[in-house]
Design a protein around this motif. Structure first.
Motif, short mmCIF file in Angstrom:
data_model
loop_
_atom_site.label_atom_id
_atom_site.label_comp_id
_atom_site.label_asym_id
_atom_site.label_seq_id
_atom_site.Cartn_x
_atom_site.Cartn_y
_atom_site.Cartn_z
N PHE A 7 0.81 -1.23 0.00
CA PHE A 7 0.00 0.00 0.00
C PHE A 7 0.84 1.28 0.00
O PHE A 7 1.74 1.46 0.83
CB PHE A 7 -0.90 0.05 1.25
N CYS A 8 0.52 2.19 -0.92
CA CYS A 8 1.11 3.53 -0.89
C CYS A 8 0.25 4.39 0.04
O CYS A 8 -0.83 3.95 0.47
CB CYS A 8 1.10 4.13 -2.30
N TYR A 9 0.68 5.63 0.30
CA TYR A 9 -0.10 6.44 1.25
C TYR A 9 -1.51 6.77 0.72
O TYR A 9 -2.46 6.84 1.49
CB TYR A 9 0.65 7.73 1.66
N GLY A 10 -1.64 6.92 -0.62
CA GLY A 10 -2.96 7.25 -1.19
C GLY A 10 -3.95 6.10 -1.01
O GLY A 10 -5.11 6.32 -0.65
N VAL A 11 -3.46 4.88 -1.24
CA VAL A 11 -4.33 3.70 -1.11
C VAL A 11 -4.64 3.45 0.37
O VAL A 11 -5.78 3.16 0.73
CB VAL A 11 -3.63 2.48 -1.76
N LYS A 12 -3.64 3.60 1.21
CA LYS A 12 -3.84 3.37 2.65
C LYS A 12 -4.90 4.33 3.19
O LYS A 12 -5.82 3.93 3.92
CB LYS A 12 -2.51 3.54 3.41
N ARG B 273 -13.00 7.12 -5.18
CA ARG B 273 -11.75 6.43 -4.84
C ARG B 273 -10.51 7.25 -5.19
O ARG B 273 -10.62 8.30 -5.82
CB ARG B 273 -11.72 5.08 -5.56
N SER B 274 -9.33 6.72 -4.84
CA SER B 274 -8.08 7.47 -4.99
C SER B 274 -7.76 7.82 -6.45
O SER B 274 -7.05 8.78 -6.72
CB SER B 274 -6.91 6.70 -4.37
N HIS B 275 -8.30 7.05 -7.42
CA HIS B 275 -8.05 7.36 -8.84
C HIS B 275 -8.69 8.67 -9.28
O HIS B 275 -8.32 9.21 -10.32
CB HIS B 275 -8.67 6.29 -9.74
N THR C 140 -9.96 11.10 -3.50
CA THR C 140 -8.97 11.18 -4.58
C THR C 140 -7.60 11.47 -3.96
O THR C 140 -7.48 12.38 -3.13
CB THR C 140 -9.31 12.33 -5.57
N CYS C 141 -6.59 10.73 -4.40
CA CYS C 141 -5.23 10.98 -3.87
C CYS C 141 -4.80 12.39 -4.28
O CYS C 141 -5.06 12.83 -5.41
CB CYS C 141 -4.27 9.95 -4.44
N LEU C 142 -4.11 13.08 -3.38
CA LEU C 142 -3.70 14.46 -3.67
C LEU C 142 -2.75 14.52 -4.86
O LEU C 142 -2.74 15.49 -5.62
CB LEU C 142 -3.06 15.10 -2.43
N ASP C 143 -1.97 13.46 -5.07
CA ASP C 143 -1.06 13.44 -6.22
C ASP C 143 -1.84 13.32 -7.53
O ASP C 143 -1.41 13.83 -8.57
CB ASP C 143 -0.05 12.29 -6.10
N VAL C 144 -2.98 12.64 -7.49
CA VAL C 144 -3.83 12.54 -8.69
C VAL C 144 -4.48 13.91 -8.96
O VAL C 144 -4.55 14.36 -10.10
CB VAL C 144 -4.91 11.44 -8.51
N LYS C 145 -4.90 14.57 -7.88
CA LYS C 145 -5.50 15.92 -8.04
C LYS C 145 -4.51 16.86 -8.74
O LYS C 145 -4.89 17.70 -9.54
CB LYS C 145 -5.83 16.51 -6.66
N ILE D 297 4.69 11.78 -12.17
CA ILE D 297 4.80 10.45 -11.54
C ILE D 297 4.85 10.72 -10.04
O ILE D 297 5.59 11.60 -9.59
CB ILE D 297 6.10 9.73 -11.99
N CYS D 298 4.04 10.01 -9.25
CA CYS D 298 3.97 10.37 -7.82
C CYS D 298 5.22 9.88 -7.09
O CYS D 298 5.85 8.90 -7.50
CB CYS D 298 2.70 9.83 -7.18
N PRO D 299 5.62 10.58 -6.00
CA PRO D 299 6.85 10.22 -5.29
C PRO D 299 6.83 8.76 -4.82
O PRO D 299 7.86 8.08 -4.86
CB PRO D 299 6.87 11.17 -4.09
N SER D 300 5.67 8.28 -4.42
CA SER D 300 5.59 6.90 -3.92
C SER D 300 5.93 5.91 -5.04
O SER D 300 6.66 4.94 -4.82
CB SER D 300 4.18 6.66 -3.38
N THR D 301 5.44 6.18 -6.24
CA THR D 301 5.72 5.29 -7.38
C THR D 301 7.20 5.35 -7.75
O THR D 301 7.83 4.31 -7.98
CB THR D 301 4.85 5.70 -8.60
N GLY E 13 2.75 -4.18 -5.78
CA GLY E 13 2.14 -2.94 -6.23
C GLY E 13 1.49 -2.16 -5.09
O GLY E 13 1.35 -2.66 -3.97
N ALA E 14 1.07 -0.94 -5.42
CA ALA E 14 0.52 -0.03 -4.41
C ALA E 14 -0.83 -0.49 -3.86
O ALA E 14 -1.29 0.01 -2.83
CB ALA E 14 0.37 1.36 -5.01
N SER E 15 -1.49 -1.44 -4.56
CA SER E 15 -2.80 -1.89 -4.07
C SER E 15 -2.74 -3.31 -3.50
O SER E 15 -3.76 -3.96 -3.34
CB SER E 15 -3.81 -1.81 -5.22
S1 SF4 Z 1 -0.97 8.74 -6.91
FE1 SF4 Z 1 0.68 7.54 -6.01
S2 SF4 Z 1 0.37 7.76 -3.80
FE2 SF4 Z 1 -1.53 8.38 -4.80
S3 SF4 Z 1 -2.80 6.55 -4.86
FE3 SF4 Z 1 -1.71 6.63 -6.81
S4 SF4 Z 1 0.15 5.41 -6.47
FE4 SF4 Z 1 -0.69 5.89 -4.47
#
Ligand code: SF4
Length: 307
Positions: A23-28, A84-86, A107-112, A211-215, A283-285
């Motif tokens: 799990f990445c922070y967005g999924v968690k 969801r985070s997507h 929605t994950c902030l990195d996706v926003k 590309i998000c920092p977690s990836t 993977g992150a999920s």
């Molecule tokens: S953008 Fe990155 S941190 Fe956010 S949910 Fe997707 S993989 Fe996880």
């Protein structure tokens, strides 16, 4: 014991798990918040529009907690509907509320950030290229929002690979400004390939590395691990874009297998028996529980786990 047998016995076989696996922070945040919302609203319907994450084990667990997954929006909604985070397009946000749901946006902030960068580019007159697969929910939301902000829908293009860009080379050459954003879980290798192609044919080119920092961290760490492993095991859903990208990336470095659960290891008995250093990432999920089951099954091959 022959000399050859004793030599084989002295080779220490090891398994090493990547630190940034699962799990990445967005999924968690999405999973924890969804469960908490249901616990706090026990008498209310709580549902998620689309699978919360690309993992069937987690989706089943959510169902047992009373959290439903909606494939599409019903005409009359009630209770809480989670994004969801997507992420989703602005049109979907409006529709969720119009149909009577209380909306909770996870929605994950990195996706926003990708969504707003794409909109900014289009508003500033750029022809916007989004690197990712058209049908991926994150890409769909980014492109729909950007198209909505554009005077002309043709000013937004989704590129799943370099060939798709070559097919619109004239359009690119005729655009005064070209901007590029990426789905958050793309690889930097794909970005470099695109930049090398676009540089000579664009008048003005703006690249926004989304590309998000977690990836990035997960991919870089896994690549290092792959360089020291003769077999990499990638755990996660085949539907998950980030897990698939990870497996593709690692397969260019060393022998790599992509499995969804520990049982699938059986199909790769020979590869596992012949490997001395096995690296594991996920993977992150992919939930921790699943990663642990894979590690335990690998240990049954008499391979020692190292830190
Ligand atoms: S953008 Fe990155 S941190 Fe956010 S949910 Fe997707 S993989 Fe996880």
């Amino acid at each position: 014991m022959t000399l050859k047998e004793s030599w084989f016995n002295t080779i220490k076989k090891t398994i090493k798990l990547a630190k940034n696996a699962g799990f990445c922070y967005g999924v968690k945040r999405a999973v924890d918040t969804t469960i908490k919302l249901k616990q706090e609203n026990i008498n209310k319907s709580v549902c998620v529009l689309g699978e919360l994450i690309h993992n069937s084990h987690v989706i089943k667990e959510l169902e047992t907690l009373g959290i439903k997954t909606l494939d599409s929006l019903p005409d009359n909604g009630e209770g809480i509907c989670i994004i969801r985070s997507h992420g989703e397009s602005d049109d979907v946000f409006r529709e969720v509320q119009k149909r009577g749901f209380e909306l909770v946006d996870l929605t994950c902030l990195d996706v926003k950030k990708v969504q707003s960068r794409a909109v900014e580019l289009v508003q500033n007159g750029f022809f916007v290229i989004i690197l990712g697969k058209k049908e991926h929910p994150e890409v769909l939301a980014i492109s729909k929002n950007a198209q909505r902000a554009a005077d002309n829908h043709d000013n937004v293009f989704v590129a799943p690979n370099i060939n798709s860009l070559k097919e619109i080379e004239n359009k690119i050459k005729n655009s005064s400004k070209v901007g590029v954003v990426l789905q958050t879980t793309q690889t930097k290798e794909y970005l470099f390939e695109v930049v090398n192609y676009l540089m000579p044919i664009c008048k003005i080119l703006k690249i926004v590395n989304t590309i998000c920092p977690s990836t990035s961290l997960r991919q870089e760490e896994a690549k290092k691990l792959a360089k020291n492993s003769d077999l990499m095991v990638v755990v996660g859903s085949k539907k998950s874009a980030n897990t698939t990208h990870l497996a593709q990336l690692l397969s260019e470095i060393t022998q790599t297998i992509h499995i969804e659960n520990e049982y699938e290891l059986d199909e790769f008995n020979n590869l596992i028996l012949n490997a001395n250093n096995i690296g594991v990432t996920a993977g992150a999920s992919t939930p921790d529980k699943l990663i642990q089951k894979v590690l335990e099954k690998l240990e049954e091959y008499n391979i020692e786990r190292t830190k």
